[in-house]
Design an enzyme around this catalytic site. Structure first.
Site, PDB file in Angstrom:
ATOM      1  N   SER A   1      50.815  35.723  40.452  1.00 20.28           N
ATOM      2  CA  SER A   1      49.869  36.826  40.327  1.00 20.28           C
ATOM      3  C   SER A   1      48.812  36.845  41.418  1.00 20.28           C
ATOM      4  CB  SER A   1      49.174  36.737  38.967  1.00 20.28           C
ATOM      5  OG  SER A   1      48.439  35.528  38.852  1.00 20.28           O
TER       6      SER A   1
ATOM      7  N   SER B   1      51.817  31.140  40.036  1.00 14.26           N
ATOM      8  CA  SER B   1      51.055  32.205  40.694  1.00 14.26           C
ATOM      9  C   SER B   1      50.366  31.808  41.987  1.00 14.26           C
ATOM     10  CB  SER B   1      50.029  32.783  39.713  1.00 14.26           C
ATOM     11  OG  SER B   1      50.686  33.479  38.682  1.00 14.26           O
TER      12      SER B   1
ATOM     13  N   LYS C   1      40.328  34.519  44.083  1.00 17.24           N
ATOM     14  CA  LYS C   1      41.034  35.482  43.236  1.00 17.24           C
ATOM     15  C   LYS C   1      40.051  36.227  42.349  1.00 17.24           C
ATOM     16  CE  LYS C   1      45.269  35.374  40.365  1.00 17.24           C
ATOM     17  NZ  LYS C   1      46.288  34.417  39.828  1.00 17.24           N
TER      18      LYS C   1
END
Length: 451
Positions: free
Chosen positions: A155, A179, A77
């Site tokens: 996310s 997330s 990420k």
């Protein structure tokens, strides 16, 4: 069906493929516009990845393999530090910041284990939404119903799409309120949120220090367990799957089913029926503490308070550069004072004790990861009211386990051809090893990965 880590390792050992070939395939898929690669990745490390893949193939030819992820393309990420690159957090606010001097601890561990870093994946700005919409770098579509452009979940939006589209074998995401699990649910993947303290956060941009955790999105429970061992710097021990006849599972009677749609309800009920058919004891139980959480967090909770502490100076100087829907949520933390914060900490500990007491007799608690199928991106972009209502609904169930400081899996429980639906399997803190074993037993009877 996507290949698992162990399936790919067997193919590599047999000479049926190479790390270079797997890496080239991943890079080609990123370049394929139909797969949304440009919106899935913020940085792509093509040259470095191919060089690392060549080195991995040389080691394998010499009879050396560093771990079960040796030679496999992976992504992280865009809030994990990568040496030489600016850690943007899915934002443009930090575009003039200094590049990271070293890798995040977990990135370093994965590279030392022989994984091939393909790139850093797109995300909700600063990880503050469960939807995955990003106005700066675009929003990759969920793999389901792509003509109608469904949200990927956030996310860790790019992390989920990267695995589902074959751009990486596994991805590393973060989970503050779901997330990892939400994009796993919306893309038909398995996601694992470990007990937060087990995985180091050095070199990872924080959202909420009290709630953040780091973990994998992958194809199976075994894949998640393999990656988790590397993240925690522990030897991998194959998951010892128990017989379902020995497993006792709890399902909350209320709250987690509020607002559920028919597709999710049907998939969840089928999963429960399958578990009972195979001998598992599944009991509905009262968990009134779950219903208390919205009131406990009415002022914004840890996430708003702690996000404000991280962003207050930048918001004051560059607030106009933030996604307004992210900035407005961070700003809620401005009004949480020290007394509120201390009270919240005390309330959390009492809440955790009460929930753990109710779950003592059970191996795990089950609930829908998300009570609805992935909505359309355009509908959420068009309306603040719809955006925030949907965000709250999507985050609601996963957030319970972050507040519990627990561990959780999201397993795909839909049938092939249906809208992706996640089954959350969760437990209190430090039950990770047992949870992975129970999750593997459950996985065996679910439609997609059942053997």
């Amino acid at each position: 069906m996507l290949a698992t880590i162990t399936e790919l390792q067997r193919a590599l050992d047999r000479g049926e493929t190479t790390s270079v070939e797997l890496t080239r395939q991943a890079l080609e898929r990123i370049q394929d516009d139909s797969r949304d690669g440009a919106a899935t990745f913020i940085e792509v490390f093509a040259e470095q990845a191919l060089a690392a893949a060549k080195a991995s193939d040389i080691l394998r030819a010499a009879g050396l393999s560093r771990s079960l992820v040796e030679g496999l393309p992976m992504s992280v990420k865009n809030l994990h530090d990568i040496a030489g690159y600016i850690t943007l957090g899915g934002s443009t606010v930090l575009k003039d910041a200094e590049p990271a001097e070293q890798h995040a601890t977990i990135v370093e561990r994965l590279l030392r284990a022989g994984a091939i870093l393909i790139g850093s994946t797109n995300m909700t700005e600063f990880a503050f939404s469960g939807l995955g919409i990003n106005p700066h770098y675009g929003t990759p579509r969920s793999v389901w119903d792509r003509d109608n452009a469904r949200i990927p979940g956030g996310s860790s939006s790019g992390a989920g799409v990267a695995v589902a589209q074959g751009m990486s074998v596994f991805s590393i995401g973060t989970d503050t309120g779901g997330s990892i699990r939400i994009p796993s649910a919306f893309n038909g993947l398995t996601g694992f949120k470990p007990t937060a303290e087990r995985v180091p956060s050095e070199g990872t941009m924080p959202l909420s220090r009290s709630l953040d955790s780091n973990g994998p999105l992958a194809v199976s429970v075994e894949c998640c367990a393999i990656v988790d061992a590397i993240l925690t710097d522990q030897p991998y021990v194959p998951v010892a799957t128990p017989a379902l006849e020995t497993v006792r599972l709890a399902v909350p009677k209320t709250f987690v089913f509020d607002g559920i749609d028919q597709t999710v309800r049907a998939a969840f009920d089928r999963a429960i029926a399958l578990l009972r058919e195979h001998g598992a004891v599944v009991e509905e139980i009262d968990l009134p503490e779950f219903e208390q959480l919205p009131h406990i967090n009415r002022k914004g909770g840890f996430v708003c308070a702690e996000a404000w502490s991280v962003h207050r100076d930048t918001l004051q100087s560059k607030g106009e550069q933030y996604d307004p829907r992210v900035a407005s949520r961070i700003l809620r933390g401005k009004d949480i004072d020290c007394a509120d914060y201390i009270e919240l900490q005390d309330t959390r500990q009492a809440w955790i004790s009460a929930v753990e007491s109710r779950l003592e007799r059970y191996d795990a608690v089950l609930m829908p990861t998300v009570p609805v199928v992935a909505p359309r991106i355009a509908d959420l972009q068009a309306s603040d009211e719809v955006y925030f209502a949907t965000n709250g609904l999507v985050l609601r169930n996963p957030t319970l386990i972050n507040f519990l400081d627990g561990c959780a899996l999201s397993l795909p429980c839909h049938a092939a051809g249906e809208a992706p639906v996640g089954l959350m399997v969760a437990a209190p803190a430090y039950h990770d090893e047992h949870l992975l074993a129970v999750g593997a037993a459950i996985e065996r009877v679910l439609p997609l990965r059942g053997r």
